[in-house]
Design a protein around this motif. Structure first.
Motif, PDB file in Angstrom:
ATOM      1  N   GLY A 114       5.822  -2.026  10.567  1.00  0.00           N
ATOM      2  CA  GLY A 114       6.865  -1.653   9.626  1.00  0.00           C
ATOM      3  C   GLY A 114       6.967  -0.146   9.514  1.00  0.00           C
ATOM      4  N   LEU A 115       8.158   0.349   9.287  1.00  0.00           N
ATOM      5  CA  LEU A 115       8.395   1.788   9.208  1.00  0.00           C
ATOM      6  C   LEU A 115       7.799   2.366   7.933  1.00  0.00           C
ATOM      7  N   GLU A 116       6.964   3.400   8.076  1.00  0.00           N
ATOM      8  CA  GLU A 116       6.374   4.086   6.925  1.00  0.00           C
ATOM      9  C   GLU A 116       6.982   5.465   6.707  1.00  0.00           C
ATOM     10  N   ALA A 140       0.817  -1.218   0.000  1.00  0.00           N
ATOM     11  CA  ALA A 140       0.000   0.000   0.000  1.00  0.00           C
ATOM     12  C   ALA A 140       0.848   1.265   0.000  1.00  0.00           C
ATOM     13  N   GLN A 141       2.138   1.139   0.364  1.00  0.00           N
ATOM     14  CA  GLN A 141       3.015   2.308   0.420  1.00  0.00           C
ATOM     15  C   GLN A 141       3.621   2.652  -0.936  1.00  0.00           C
ATOM     16  N   LEU A 142       3.505   1.765  -1.910  1.00  0.00           N
ATOM     17  CA  LEU A 142       4.119   1.987  -3.222  1.00  0.00           C
ATOM     18  C   LEU A 142       3.354   3.041  -4.014  1.00  0.00           C
ATOM     19  N   ASP A 143       3.987   3.569  -5.025  1.00  0.00           N
ATOM     20  CA  ASP A 143       3.361   4.556  -5.898  1.00  0.00           C
ATOM     21  C   ASP A 143       3.519   4.085  -7.349  1.00  0.00           C
ATOM     22  N   PRO A 144       2.449   3.595  -7.963  1.00  0.00           N
ATOM     23  CA  PRO A 144       1.092   3.444  -7.416  1.00  0.00           C
ATOM     24  C   PRO A 144       1.019   2.260  -6.462  1.00  0.00           C
ATOM     25  N   GLU A 179      11.419  -5.085  -2.038  1.00  0.00           N
ATOM     26  CA  GLU A 179      12.405  -4.008  -1.917  1.00  0.00           C
ATOM     27  C   GLU A 179      11.914  -2.917  -0.977  1.00  0.00           C
ATOM     28  N   GLN A 180      10.594  -2.705  -0.927  1.00  0.00           N
ATOM     29  CA  GLN A 180      10.023  -1.747   0.012  1.00  0.00           C
ATOM     30  C   GLN A 180      10.128  -2.276   1.446  1.00  0.00           C
ATOM     31  N   MET A 181       9.953  -3.568   1.620  1.00  0.00           N
ATOM     32  CA  MET A 181      10.029  -4.188   2.941  1.00  0.00           C
ATOM     33  C   MET A 181      11.452  -4.183   3.484  1.00  0.00           C
ATOM     34  N   PHE A 182      12.423  -4.343   2.591  1.00  0.00           N
ATOM     35  CA  PHE A 182      13.819  -4.471   3.021  1.00  0.00           C
ATOM     36  C   PHE A 182      14.690  -3.481   2.251  1.00  0.00           C
ATOM     37  N   PRO A 183      14.593  -2.201   2.593  1.00  0.00           N
ATOM     38  CA  PRO A 183      15.395  -1.199   1.895  1.00  0.00           C
ATOM     39  C   PRO A 183      16.887  -1.477   2.063  1.00  0.00           C
ATOM     40  N   GLY A 184      17.622  -1.279   0.964  1.00  0.00           N
ATOM     41  CA  GLY A 184      19.064  -1.529   1.000  1.00  0.00           C
ATOM     42  C   GLY A 184      19.447  -2.916   0.527  1.00  0.00           C
ATOM     43  N   TRP A 185      18.464  -3.800   0.387  1.00  0.00           N
ATOM     44  CA  TRP A 185      18.725  -5.146  -0.116  1.00  0.00           C
ATOM     45  C   TRP A 185      18.210  -5.274  -1.548  1.00  0.00           C
ATOM     46  N   THR A 186      18.995  -5.914  -2.406  1.00  0.00           N
ATOM     47  CA  THR A 186      18.523  -6.188  -3.756  1.00  0.00           C
ATOM     48  C   THR A 186      17.731  -7.491  -3.735  1.00  0.00           C
ATOM     49  N   ILE A 187      16.917  -7.708  -4.769  1.00  0.00           N
ATOM     50  CA  ILE A 187      16.146  -8.944  -4.859  1.00  0.00           C
ATOM     51  C   ILE A 187      17.085 -10.143  -4.936  1.00  0.00           C
TER      52      ILE A 187
END
Length: 336
Positions: free
Chosen positions: A324-326, A29-33, A67-75
């Motif tokens: 989770g941090l928003e 839900a935090q993604l755009d879109p 990627e939104q859940m784990f910023p800084g990590w690549t898939i």
């Protein structure tokens, strides 16, 4: 053959498929879109992700959410097996604590040296309720009970006040952290006592139900957050969290809001004193914030240093551990 993703999820206590889906929907839900709820992986696909035997990578929209859940990590890094990472890689470095970042630093010098006061909001009967009880010649034993207990007729409850379960869970998460990682003396007080003797640092649990929140909002000239009230169509009172950057947050039927704030109430007089707030909107707001603080104080400290901040969390309605941090608002250096 566990993947890095599996271990990262375990560190967040997201070990079941339903818990993962709740967190997935929150970050989607935090993604755009935004990606609407219900697009998370099926159960078999989820366990394949964790197995280390997957061929290729998930679909693009899954990758965006991860990627939104784990910023800084690549898939690619998330789906490698943890034991295949060579020494010195991102995974190995992430497992090592930073010796320069200590929990005492997060708490502040005064709290680390003088002791930690943890503050819970206490509730008592209103005057009207007390008068009605006295008129009925009833005692506290008949005011509070456990109506759905199998042993309801055996309980003899005689309490003059109560504590909200959500606030208590949040306090216990953080208390466990402090007992494991520090030897600082800990005192647990009601908000009534702390507000009456306010000259101390503390960690407060609960939002509008805790008088320490109102003490901060009423005594600090420019608080980092405020609470707005509005009346809904059904005449119920709705609360909204507003930060100084203009961002606003409300709880909904499927999403609670948590807040972790670390502020200096009087930086000129007490530059080493923090008031820390662990609170939220919704039935899991404070508990989810407490769980997040207990598990993720370290990255918060790394990002904020000694500055004031407000962290806003999204929390699923079925588990504290979906927090989770928003959004992270960090005060400018001029406020110090």
């Amino acid at each position: 053959m566990a993947t890095v993703l599996k271990i990262l999820l375990a560190e967040r206590h997201l070990k079941s498929h339903p818990d993962f889906l709740a967190a997935y929907d929150s970050y989607a839900a935090q993604l755009d879109p935004p990606i609407p709820p219900g697009y998370g992986p099926a159960k078999a696909q989820y366990y394949q992700w964790l197995s280390g035997r997957m061929v290729g990578l998930p679909r693009n929209y899954h990758c965006r959410v991860l990627e939104q859940m784990f910023p800084g990590w690549t898939i690619e890094e998330l789906f490698q097996t943890a034991d295949s990472a060579t020494p010195g890689t991102r995974w190995q470095r992430a497992r090592l604590p930073d010796p320069e970042v200590r929990l005492e630093t997060f708490l502040g010098t005064e709290m680390a040296t003088s002791g930690i006061t943890m503050v819970y909001p206490a509730f008592g009967l209103t005057d009207a309720a007390t008068d009605a009880r006295q008129a009925a010649e009833s005692t506290h034993r008949h005011t509070f009970g456990k109506p759905h207990s199998l042993f309801a007729d055996r309980h003899h409850i005689d309490v003059p006040s109560v504590v909200a379960e959500d606030d208590l869970r949040g306090l216990l998460y953080v208390l466990s952290l402090l007992q494991r990682h520090t030897s600082i003396p800990i005192d647990i007080q009601s908000d009534r006592n702390v507000v009456a003797h306010r000259d101390r640092p503390y960690i407060s649990f609960g939002l509008t139900d805790n008088d320490c929140t109102h003490m901060y909002l009423d005594t600090v000239e420019l608080p980092l957050f405020t609470i707005r009230y509005s009346t809904a169509e059904n005449r119920s009172c709705a609360m909204q969290l507003q930060l100084t950057d203009g961002s606003r947050y409300t709880a909904s039927d499927d999403r609670n809001v948590g807040i972790i704030a670390r502020v200096r109430p009087n930086p000129e007089l007490h530059p080493d004193r923090y008031w820390i707030y662990c609170a939220g909107l919704g039935s899991r707001g404070t508990a989810g914030a407490g769980w997040y603080l207990a598990n993720y104080w370290h990255p918060l400290q790394q990002r904020t240093g000694d500055r004031e901040f407000v962290a806003v969390l999204g929390i699923g309605t079925h588990s504290d551990r979906t927090a989770g941090l928003e959004h992270l608002l960090i005060a400018s250096a001029e406020r110090i």
